[in-house]
Design an enzyme around this catalytic site. Structure first.
Site, PDB file in Angstrom:
ATOM      1  N   LEU A  42       0.858  -1.299  -0.297  1.00 31.92           N
ATOM      2  CA  LEU A  42      -0.167  -0.311  -0.388  1.00 31.92           C
ATOM      3  C   LEU A  42       0.737   1.174  -0.711  1.00 31.92           C
ATOM      4  O   LEU A  42       2.022   1.118  -0.102  1.00 31.92           O
ATOM      5  CB  LEU A  42      -0.303  -0.155   1.155  1.00 31.92           C
ATOM      6  N   SER A  43       0.125   2.027  -0.635  1.00 32.89           N
ATOM      7  CA  SER A  43       1.311   3.824  -0.077  1.00 32.89           C
ATOM      8  C   SER A  43       1.836   4.079   0.670  1.00 32.89           C
ATOM      9  O   SER A  43       2.976   4.490   1.033  1.00 32.89           O
ATOM     10  CB  SER A  43       0.109   4.845  -0.498  1.00 32.89           C
ATOM     11  N   GLU A  44       1.400   3.270   2.885  1.00 29.11           N
ATOM     12  CA  GLU A  44       1.994   3.383   3.540  1.00 29.11           C
ATOM     13  C   GLU A  44       1.848   2.462   4.398  1.00 29.11           C
ATOM     14  O   GLU A  44       0.023   1.902   4.214  1.00 29.11           O
ATOM     15  CB  GLU A  44       1.855   4.050   3.969  1.00 29.11           C
ATOM     16  N   THR A  45       2.521   2.261   5.396  1.00 30.39           N
ATOM     17  CA  THR A  45       2.489   0.986   6.110  1.00 30.39           C
ATOM     18  C   THR A  45       2.855   1.490   7.133  1.00 30.39           C
ATOM     19  O   THR A  45       4.072   2.097   7.087  1.00 30.39           O
ATOM     20  CB  THR A  45       3.230  -0.768   6.001  1.00 30.39           C
ATOM     21  N   HIS A  75      -2.528   9.712   6.880  1.00 31.25           N
ATOM     22  CA  HIS A  75      -3.356   8.503   6.552  1.00 31.25           C
ATOM     23  C   HIS A  75      -2.812   7.573   7.571  1.00 31.25           C
ATOM     24  O   HIS A  75      -3.596   7.214   7.812  1.00 31.25           O
ATOM     25  CB  HIS A  75      -3.600   8.264   4.465  1.00 31.25           C
TER      26      HIS A  75
END
Length: 269
Positions: A42-45, A75
């Site tokens: 995902l875009s960030e973890t 987010h």
């Protein structure tokens, strides 16, 4: 260990911006964190662990894209605060220690979470060579942001232009440290949001980020100065969208939104 996927800046599953969240006892080595983030894809973890009582922060927090660690992520911070409160791990305000400094998160009575982030600086800069061609749109103005963000805020003519963007992502990679935030005023002032944006971050392995909380620490002062109001709402996204409510407080910006857990399971690694 438990791993969760949380959709942030939305109260509906499969919208907003998804983030992975892992609560740990301590941080393992960086290579392991990066491999997990690449697996989650995902875009960030977000990775967090509790800190000793009595300090200036309650939790240490780090964020990784599939390819690199980043200094600031809104987010995934919202997603982490949501997990802490929804699981009963934390109650009341939570203070995070991160690479960009101290961040706060407070659960509100309406089910939203309000985060306290540093306000980004905005420096007007000339339109970089190749930007309009890469975006496929005429640029109104460009502003550079603070070091922890590293985006270019690019104002376009109108909301329709922002929504229709299909940029050359390879060309965008060389134009900013982290990414490009394309933005415009809302077409309908009474439509529930004041401005729109889309975020493209190919330089850190993210073609388009649906709802970028950290970018709103720059979008908030940008549009608050334009509209003459400290409280605004921004709609961000292409295929997936979400609403970020912003409140400008000088050198701090409050970011407010919902979050919902979509997936929860065990990480075997």
């Amino acid at each position: 260990m438990r791993i969760r996927i949380v959709d942030a800046f939305t109260d509906q599953p499969f919208s907003g911006n998804p983030a992975g969240v892992l609560l740990l006892d301590s941080f393992p080595d960086d290579a392991w964190l990066q491999r997990v983030a690449a697996e989650v894809n995902l875009s960030e973890t977000a990775f967090a662990h509790p800190l000793p009582a009595g300090g200036e922060a309650d939790w240490a927090l780090r964020w990784f894209t599939p390819t690199t660690e980043v200094d600031m992520c809104g987010h995934a911070t919202l997603a982490t605060a949501h997990v802490l409160h929804s699981t009963g791990t934390a109650s009341g305000p939570v203070r995070f220690a991160a690479r960009c400094g101290l961040l706060g998160a407070t659960a509100e009575t309406d089910g939203t979470i309000t985060m306290d982030f540093p306000t980004s600086s905005l420096t007007p800069v000339p339109v970089p060579d190749g930007l309009e061609k890469a975006l496929g749109a005429e640029v109104v103005a460009v502003h550079d942001t603070a070091d922890h963000i590293g985006d270019l805020v690019v104002e376009l003519r109108d909301e329709a232009t922002v929504r229709a963007l299909a940029p050359d992502l390879a060309a965008l990679m060389a134009l900013s440290t982290r990414g490009i935030i394309a933005t415009a005023a809302a077409q309908q002032p009474d439509g529930g949001y004041d401005f729109v944006s889309r975020g493209f971050f190919p330089a850190v392995g993210i073609d388009e980020d649906p709802v970028t909380g950290s970018a709103h620490t720059a979008l908030a002062p940008y549009w608050s100065a334009r509209f003459g109001r400290d409280d605004l709402a921004g709609l961000q996204g292409g295929a997936r969208t979400g609403i970020v409510r912003t409140r400008l407080r000088g050198d701090r910006t409050l970011l407010n939104g919902h979050a919902v857990t979509v997936i929860e399971g065990d990480l075997h690694a």
